[in-house]
Motif scaffolding. Structure first.
Motif, PDB file in Angstrom:
ATOM      1  N   VAL A   5       2.684  12.003  12.096  1.00 26.26           N
ATOM      2  CA  VAL A   5       1.747  10.978  11.597  1.00 26.26           C
ATOM      3  C   VAL A   5       0.316  11.609  11.481  1.00 26.26           C
ATOM      4  CG1 VAL A   5       0.042   9.095  12.575  1.00 26.26           C
ATOM      5  CG2 VAL A   5       2.621   9.061  12.779  1.00 26.26           C
ATOM      6  N   MET A  26      -1.440  11.382   7.645  1.00 23.37           N
ATOM      7  CA  MET A  26      -2.600  10.841   7.609  1.00 23.37           C
ATOM      8  C   MET A  26      -3.611  11.612   6.873  1.00 23.37           C
ATOM      9  SD  MET A  26      -1.874   7.539   7.840  1.00 23.37           S
ATOM     10  CE  MET A  26      -3.637   7.105   7.765  1.00 23.37           C
ATOM     11  N   VAL A  62      -2.835  12.045   3.385  1.00 27.46           N
ATOM     12  CA  VAL A  62      -3.149  10.692   2.544  1.00 27.46           C
ATOM     13  C   VAL A  62      -4.776  10.646   2.469  1.00 27.46           C
ATOM     14  CG1 VAL A  62      -3.572   8.247   2.923  1.00 27.46           C
ATOM     15  CG2 VAL A  62      -1.189   9.307   3.409  1.00 27.46           C
ATOM     16  N   TRP A  63      -5.459  11.204   3.476  1.00 28.72           N
ATOM     17  CA  TRP A  63      -7.011  11.129   3.286  1.00 28.72           C
ATOM     18  C   TRP A  63      -7.178  12.084   2.101  1.00 28.72           C
ATOM     19  CZ3 TRP A  63     -10.604  14.931   4.821  1.00 28.72           C
ATOM     20  CH2 TRP A  63     -11.952  14.425   5.133  1.00 28.72           C
ATOM     21  N   ARG A 112      -1.040   6.259  -4.092  1.00 25.41           N
ATOM     22  CA  ARG A 112      -2.316   7.117  -3.531  1.00 25.41           C
ATOM     23  C   ARG A 112      -3.342   7.405  -4.880  1.00 25.41           C
ATOM     24  NH1 ARG A 112      -6.667   8.472  -2.429  1.00 25.41           N
ATOM     25  NH2 ARG A 112      -7.240   9.560  -0.863  1.00 25.41           N
ATOM     26  N   ALA A 149      -2.851   4.000   3.152  1.00 30.93           N
ATOM     27  CA  ALA A 149      -3.090   3.996   4.642  1.00 30.93           C
ATOM     28  C   ALA A 149      -2.175   2.441   5.162  1.00 30.93           C
ATOM     29  CB  ALA A 149      -4.360   3.803   5.212  1.00 30.93           C
ATOM     30  N   VAL A 193       1.542   3.306   4.932  1.00 32.96           N
ATOM     31  CA  VAL A 193       2.116   4.086   6.109  1.00 32.96           C
ATOM     32  C   VAL A 193       1.997   3.453   7.379  1.00 32.96           C
ATOM     33  CG1 VAL A 193       1.554   6.291   7.382  1.00 32.96           C
ATOM     34  CG2 VAL A 193       1.390   6.302   4.749  1.00 32.96           C
ATOM     35  N   SER A 194       0.831   2.708   7.586  1.00 28.95           N
ATOM     36  CA  SER A 194       0.756   1.827   8.901  1.00 28.95           C
ATOM     37  C   SER A 194       1.993   0.961   9.102  1.00 28.95           C
ATOM     38  CB  SER A 194      -0.802   1.120   8.796  1.00 28.95           C
ATOM     39  OG  SER A 194      -1.576   2.206   8.781  1.00 28.95           O
TER      40      SER A 194
END
Length: 262
Positions: free
Chosen positions: A20, A24, A27-28, A123, A132, A135-136
């Motif tokens: 994770v 993340m 992703v960021w 994205r 986000a 993914v969450s």
């Protein structure tokens, strides 16, 4: 509650937290960093898939994984009209090389490629918030399903294919996804309808999980590989994301996605 029911919890938590965290971060960062991460993960999943379906061919998994990774890396950088044949080429390249499971290989590889492309496009086109959220939803669906299934137990969802999955865990995944949708709806301008979309994404994630379980059952293997302690392979962990990303890819084209401005 017995010790054996939770004997895989510690390695799952450690490995899950690392995955994770890396995911993340990608992703960021977005852009080429996220593209590279998705390409690598997708290529490894193709490698695992070929290894399950046709382990006798020692070079086939690596060759087809490299083809898949190269095609995906190029596809996201070119217009969609040229990307589509690139996304399907790995399925065609490996279809005739499988001594068994050719159809399963072609369908699942196409799903991996389309899902990987969909995540990169999501994205790039919709920004950090939507990625986000996706993914969450998938992570919370998996976690809620794991703990509810182990704690509550009860009737099995599809025992012939996935003997550990229960209806309690399945429904808990929907509830967890709805709460994620509620949280993102409150923090953005997406609106309460995001709860319904989140539940549908959770369902798609669970379908992806079940589909991969069916492939493993047919191949008579427990895990897609042993790359990740407590989790098996990347395909075991990202099967839910495959289903969710495919769902968002098609739904986004059909009905669009609500605005999610912070």
């Amino acid at each position: 509650m017995t010790a054996s029911r939770w004997d895989d919890l510690t390695p799952r938590l450690i490995s899950g937290a690392l995955m994770v965290g890396i995911g993340m971060l990608g992703v960021w960062l977005g852009g080429l960093w996220f593209h590279g991460l998705v390409v690598i993960i997708s290529a490894i999943m193709v490698w695992e898939l070929v290894g399950m379906l046709d382990a006798a061919r020692s070079k086939a998994p690596l060759v087809l994984a490299l083809i898949a990774g190269a095609c995906l890396a190029v596809a996201i950088e070119v217009p969609i009209s040229f990307a589509l044949p690139l996304l399907l080429f790995p399925s065609m390249a490996g279809f005739g090389r499988m001594e068994q499971g050719g159809v399963r290989y072609a369908v699942f590889t196409a799903s991996i490629m389309l899902a990987g492309y969909g995540m990169m496009a999501l994205r790039d086109d919709f920004g950090l918030v939507w990625m986000a959220w996706l993914v969450s939803v998938v992570v919370v669906t998996d976690i809620a399903g794991y703990f509810a299934g182990r704690t509550i137990g009860g009737p099995k969802f599809w025992p012939r294919v996935s003997p550990k999955k229960t209806w309690a865990g399945t429904v808990a995944g929907w509830v967890g996804a709805a709460l994620v949708g509620l949280g993102f709806a409150a923090a953005t301008t997406a609106g309460s309808g995001l709860m319904g979309i989140s539940i549908a994404v959770a369902m798609a994630s669970q379908i992806g999980d079940i589909a991969e379980s069916a492939v493993k059952r047919k191949a008579e293997v427990k895990d897609s590989s042993n790359l990740i302690p407590g989790h098996g392979g990347l395909l075991d962990r990202f099967d839910g994301m495959l289903g969710a990303a495919l769902f968002i890819l098609f739904v986004g084209q059909l009905v669009g996605l609500p605005t999610a401005t912070p």
